[in-house]
Design a protein around this motif. Structure first.
Motif, PDB file in Angstrom:
ATOM      1  N   ILE A   1       0.838  -1.201   0.000  1.00 43.85           N
ATOM      2  CA  ILE A   1       0.000   0.000   0.000  1.00 43.85           C
ATOM      3  C   ILE A   1       0.873   1.251   0.000  1.00 43.85           C
ATOM      4  CG2 ILE A   1      -1.662   1.340   1.364  1.00 43.85           C
ATOM      5  CD1 ILE A   1      -2.799  -1.398   2.304  1.00 43.85           C
ATOM      6  N   ASP A   2       1.927   1.257   0.821  1.00 40.21           N
ATOM      7  CA  ASP A   2       2.831   2.411   0.856  1.00 40.21           C
ATOM      8  C   ASP A   2       3.520   2.615  -0.489  1.00 40.21           C
ATOM      9  OD1 ASP A   2       2.171   2.954   3.469  1.00 40.21           O
ATOM     10  OD2 ASP A   2       3.913   1.911   4.318  1.00 40.21           O
ATOM     11  N   ALA A   3       3.960   1.529  -1.114  1.00 40.26           N
ATOM     12  CA  ALA A   3       4.608   1.634  -2.427  1.00 40.26           C
ATOM     13  C   ALA A   3       3.623   2.162  -3.469  1.00 40.26           C
ATOM     14  CB  ALA A   3       5.157   0.278  -2.861  1.00 40.26           C
ATOM     15  N   PHE A   4       2.384   1.696  -3.420  1.00 35.34           N
ATOM     16  CA  PHE A   4       1.362   2.187  -4.345  1.00 35.34           C
ATOM     17  C   PHE A   4       1.115   3.680  -4.155  1.00 35.34           C
ATOM     18  CE2 PHE A   4      -3.085   3.242  -5.128  1.00 35.34           C
ATOM     19  CZ  PHE A   4      -3.159   2.960  -6.482  1.00 35.34           C
ATOM     20  N   LEU A   5       1.058   4.132  -2.902  1.00 39.27           N
ATOM     21  CA  LEU A   5       0.820   5.550  -2.632  1.00 39.27           C
ATOM     22  C   LEU A   5       1.981   6.414  -3.127  1.00 39.27           C
ATOM     23  CD1 LEU A   5      -0.783   5.411   0.924  1.00 39.27           C
ATOM     24  CD2 LEU A   5      -1.898   5.941  -1.237  1.00 39.27           C
ATOM     25  N   VAL A   6       3.212   5.923  -2.974  1.00 39.02           N
ATOM     26  CA  VAL A   6       4.368   6.669  -3.469  1.00 39.02           C
ATOM     27  C   VAL A   6       4.322   6.767  -4.994  1.00 39.02           C
ATOM     28  CG1 VAL A   6       6.889   6.583  -3.715  1.00 39.02           C
ATOM     29  CG2 VAL A   6       5.842   6.224  -1.490  1.00 39.02           C
ATOM     30  N   ARG A   7       4.000   5.645  -5.662  1.00 36.93           N
ATOM     31  CA  ARG A   7       3.887   5.669  -7.125  1.00 36.93           C
ATOM     32  C   ARG A   7       2.770   6.604  -7.577  1.00 36.93           C
ATOM     33  NH1 ARG A   7       4.342   0.028  -6.725  1.00 36.93           N
ATOM     34  NH2 ARG A   7       2.145  -0.169  -7.238  1.00 36.93           N
ATOM     35  N   ALA A   8       1.644   6.570  -6.882  1.00 38.86           N
ATOM     36  CA  ALA A   8       0.521   7.448  -7.245  1.00 38.86           C
ATOM     37  C   ALA A   8       0.906   8.914  -7.058  1.00 38.86           C
ATOM     38  CB  ALA A   8      -0.705   7.108  -6.406  1.00 38.86           C
ATOM     39  N   GLN A   9       1.652   9.220  -6.001  1.00 42.56           N
ATOM     40  CA  GLN A   9       2.090  10.590  -5.775  1.00 42.56           C
ATOM     41  C   GLN A   9       3.033  11.037  -6.890  1.00 42.56           C
ATOM     42  OE1 GLN A   9       4.383  11.096  -2.216  1.00 42.56           O
ATOM     43  NE2 GLN A   9       4.082  13.301  -2.169  1.00 42.56           N
ATOM     44  N   GLN A  10       3.973  10.187  -7.264  1.00 45.47           N
ATOM     45  CA  GLN A  10       4.904  10.543  -8.336  1.00 45.47           C
ATOM     46  C   GLN A  10       4.170  10.734  -9.663  1.00 45.47           C
ATOM     47  OE1 GLN A  10       7.626   7.279  -8.169  1.00 45.47           O
ATOM     48  NE2 GLN A  10       8.894   8.208  -6.566  1.00 45.47           N
ATOM     49  N   ARG A  11       3.236   9.840  -9.966  1.00 44.09           N
ATOM     50  CA  ARG A  11       2.467   9.993 -11.202  1.00 44.09           C
ATOM     51  C   ARG A  11       1.613  11.245 -11.183  1.00 44.09           C
ATOM     52  NH1 ARG A  11      -0.391   4.462 -12.019  1.00 44.09           N
ATOM     53  NH2 ARG A  11       1.243   3.272 -11.048  1.00 44.09           N
ATOM     54  N   GLY A  12       1.114  11.586 -10.016  1.00 44.07           N
ATOM     55  CA  GLY A  12       0.325  12.809  -9.893  1.00 44.07           C
ATOM     56  C   GLY A  12       1.161  14.040 -10.182  1.00 44.07           C
ATOM     57  N   TYR A  13       2.383  14.084  -9.621  1.00 39.99           N
ATOM     58  CA  TYR A  13       3.277  15.208  -9.905  1.00 39.99           C
ATOM     59  C   TYR A  13       3.615  15.273 -11.386  1.00 39.99           C
ATOM     60  CZ  TYR A  13       4.122  15.893  -4.896  1.00 39.99           C
ATOM     61  OH  TYR A  13       3.982  16.143  -3.574  1.00 39.99           O
ATOM     62  N   GLU A  14       3.915  14.125 -11.976  1.00 45.52           N
ATOM     63  CA  GLU A  14       4.250  14.103 -13.400  1.00 45.52           C
ATOM     64  C   GLU A  14       3.077  14.572 -14.259  1.00 45.52           C
ATOM     65  OE1 GLU A  14       5.418  10.068 -14.040  1.00 45.52           O
ATOM     66  OE2 GLU A  14       7.300  10.299 -12.933  1.00 45.52           O
ATOM     67  N   THR A  15       1.873  14.168 -13.891  1.00 44.35           N
ATOM     68  CA  THR A  15       0.682  14.576 -14.633  1.00 44.35           C
ATOM     69  C   THR A  15       0.454  16.077 -14.517  1.00 44.35           C
ATOM     70  OG1 THR A  15      -0.298  12.409 -14.250  1.00 44.35           O
ATOM     71  CG2 THR A  15      -1.794  14.172 -14.904  1.00 44.35           C
ATOM     72  N   VAL A  16       0.614  16.619 -13.317  1.00 40.15           N
ATOM     73  CA  VAL A  16       0.447  18.062 -13.128  1.00 40.15           C
ATOM     74  C   VAL A  16       1.478  18.818 -13.955  1.00 40.15           C
ATOM     75  CG1 VAL A  16       0.722  19.919 -11.437  1.00 40.15           C
ATOM     76  CG2 VAL A  16      -0.665  17.929 -10.876  1.00 40.15           C
ATOM     77  N   LEU A  17       2.724  18.355 -13.947  1.00 38.24           N
ATOM     78  CA  LEU A  17       3.757  19.023 -14.747  1.00 38.24           C
ATOM     79  C   LEU A  17       3.452  18.946 -16.238  1.00 38.24           C
ATOM     80  CD1 LEU A  17       7.046  17.962 -12.918  1.00 38.24           C
ATOM     81  CD2 LEU A  17       6.011  20.226 -13.019  1.00 38.24           C
ATOM     82  N   ARG A  18       3.024  17.774 -16.702  1.00 42.94           N
ATOM     83  CA  ARG A  18       2.727  17.611 -18.124  1.00 42.94           C
ATOM     84  C   ARG A  18       1.582  18.522 -18.554  1.00 42.94           C
ATOM     85  NH1 ARG A  18       0.764  11.893 -19.697  1.00 42.94           N
ATOM     86  NH2 ARG A  18      -0.092  12.444 -17.748  1.00 42.94           N
ATOM     87  N   PHE A  19       0.489  18.532 -17.783  1.00 41.07           N
ATOM     88  CA  PHE A  19      -0.634  19.400 -18.133  1.00 41.07           C
ATOM     89  C   PHE A  19      -0.281  20.867 -17.960  1.00 41.07           C
ATOM     90  CE2 PHE A  19      -3.459  15.611 -17.445  1.00 41.07           C
ATOM     91  CZ  PHE A  19      -3.872  15.540 -18.748  1.00 41.07           C
ATOM     92  N   GLY A  20       0.574  21.180 -16.982  1.00 43.13           N
ATOM     93  CA  GLY A  20       1.019  22.553 -16.808  1.00 43.13           C
ATOM     94  C   GLY A  20       1.823  23.035 -18.002  1.00 43.13           C
ATOM     95  N   LYS A  21       2.736  22.184 -18.473  1.00 47.36           N
ATOM     96  CA  LYS A  21       3.518  22.550 -19.658  1.00 47.36           C
ATOM     97  C   LYS A  21       2.618  22.697 -20.876  1.00 47.36           C
ATOM     98  CE  LYS A  21       7.846  20.345 -18.301  1.00 47.36           C
ATOM     99  NZ  LYS A  21       8.782  19.241 -18.580  1.00 47.36           N
ATOM    100  N   ARG A  22       1.671  21.785 -21.018  1.00 49.71           N
ATOM    101  CA  ARG A  22       0.751  21.858 -22.160  1.00 49.71           C
ATOM    102  C   ARG A  22      -0.077  23.143 -22.093  1.00 49.71           C
ATOM    103  NH1 ARG A  22      -2.893  16.759 -23.215  1.00 49.71           N
ATOM    104  NH2 ARG A  22      -0.831  15.850 -23.442  1.00 49.71           N
ATOM    105  N   GLY A  23      -0.533  23.488 -20.904  1.00 48.34           N
ATOM    106  CA  GLY A  23      -1.309  24.721 -20.741  1.00 48.34           C
ATOM    107  C   GLY A  23      -0.484  25.954 -21.034  1.00 48.34           C
TER     108      GLY A  23
END
Length: 127
Positions: free
Chosen positions: A68-90
């Motif tokens: 569960i902890d590993a999943f939460l860390v991966r989800a957090q990293q993917r969330g940051y990457e998604t925010v950065l990607r959409f931020g750059k696109r915007g």
């Protein structure tokens, strides 16, 4: 702690009930049994939520804690990457829109300046 156990068990019940409700809601007295189960979970005399949490959920969660902890860390990293990607696109879209607006307005400004005579342009104060 008692309320925490109740809400965890209730959330799990609601998540599973969302799918099973479609399959077994046609049983006689289904809704009455469901209501009695929720009252049993909530009752301070029966302590149904505490019983289910301590007997089933806590051992399962303790065994799967690292996963569960590993999943939460991966989800957090993917969330940051998604925010950065959409931020750059915007930002790219905003920059493109700004450049297009500037080029369109430049053409309009040049058209207005052409309408002035050279005498009118000489009479403007220099800045």
């Amino acid at each position: 702690v008692r309320w925490m156990m109740y809400w965890i068990v209730f959330a799990l019940f609601m998540a599973t009930e969302t799918f099973t409700d479609l399959l077994i809601s046609w049983f006689p007295f289904y809704y009455e049994v469901k209501m009695a189960f929720v009252i049993w979970l909530l009752s301070p005399y029966t302590r149904g939520a505490s019983l289910l949490y301590r007997r089933f959920l806590h051992p399962t969660l303790a065994r799967k804690e690292k996963d569960i902890d590993a999943f939460l860390v991966r989800a957090q990293q993917r969330g940051y990457e998604t925010v950065l990607r959409f931020g750059k696109r915007g930002l790219n879209l905003a920059a493109t829109a700004a450049v297009q607006a500037a080029t369109k307005s430049q053409g309009a400004l040049a058209g207005r300046l052409r309408s002035f005579s050279m005498q009118d342009l000489r009479s403007l104060p220099e800045q």
